[in-house]
Design an enzyme around this catalytic site. Structure first.
Site, mmCIF file in Angstrom:
data_model
loop_
_atom_site.group_PDB
_atom_site.id
_atom_site.type_symbol
_atom_site.label_atom_id
_atom_site.label_comp_id
_atom_site.label_asym_id
_atom_site.label_seq_id
_atom_site.Cartn_x
_atom_site.Cartn_y
_atom_site.Cartn_z
ATOM 1 C CG ASP A 15 35.682 25.062 47.151
ATOM 2 O OD1 ASP A 15 36.378 24.631 48.086
ATOM 3 O OD2 ASP A 15 36.134 25.290 46.014
ATOM 4 C CG ASP A 134 44.091 29.084 48.665
ATOM 5 O OD1 ASP A 134 43.964 27.843 48.669
ATOM 6 O OD2 ASP A 134 43.282 29.857 49.209
#
Length: 185
Positions: A15, A134
């Protein structure tokens, strides 16, 4: 596929926020954990089959993913790379794929405009497009979120996954917001 014919791959994900590698738990309390380049090289040398690089700041503020770290990582590793976050136009995807990225991952932009996925798969092929989803449980049901897990979409996970499959994506990257970073996935 039957279990004995399944191919197992190791695909780490880094990330990225503001050009730095970060780690959070449940998409919150994000902290810097090191250099994108150093982590990418470490994973490649450790035998990773592929590597995902997800720019979580791009997904929130709609910045382009055309950043200097992309070119540095391409030069340093020889495994397939997928880039996601902030890719909102066909031109963004074309630029990244033109640099040598294997796949682009599309999340919020697809939720805002599902036809975007169809445009991408038509132009670049299914194998080059990943749908990033997500989701977290809300009242016992898996629901999809956008904008780095901040915005409710009202879409149910499996229905959205079937929709992106229908639109032609070759892979889906599912992230459970409830389990993200908790090592209890």
């Amino acid at each position: 596929k039957t279990m004995d014919k399944m191919i197992k791959k190791v695909i780490p994900c880094i990330d990225i926020k503001d050009g730095k590698a970060v780690k959070g738990v449940n998409f919150e309390d994000v902290k810097e954990v090191g250099s994108i380049l150093e982590l990418a090289v470490k994973y490649a040398q450790a035998g990773a089959d592929e590597l995902f690089l997800l720019d979580i700041s791009g997904a929130i503020d709609h910045e382009s993913s055309q950043r200097s770290w992309v070119k540095e990582v391409i030069k340093a590793v020889d495994i397939p790379l997928t880039i996601g976050g902030g890719i909102t136009t066909v031109e963004d995807a074309a630029y990244l794929l033109g640099l040598g990225i294997s796949k682009v991952s599309i999340g919020s932009a697809a939720l805002n405009n599902p036809d975007f996925l169809k445009q991408l798969t038509t132009q670049f092929g299914s194998e080059a497009i990943v749908s990033s989803i997500d989701a977290k449980k809300v009242d016992g049901q898996w629901m999809v979120f956008s904008g780095g897990g901040q915005q409710k979409t009202g879409k149910e996970l499996m229905a959205w996954a079937k929709e992106v499959e229908r639109l032609g994506v070759g892979s889906i990257l599912f992230t459970s917001i409830d389990h993200d970073g908790s090592q209890a996935g």
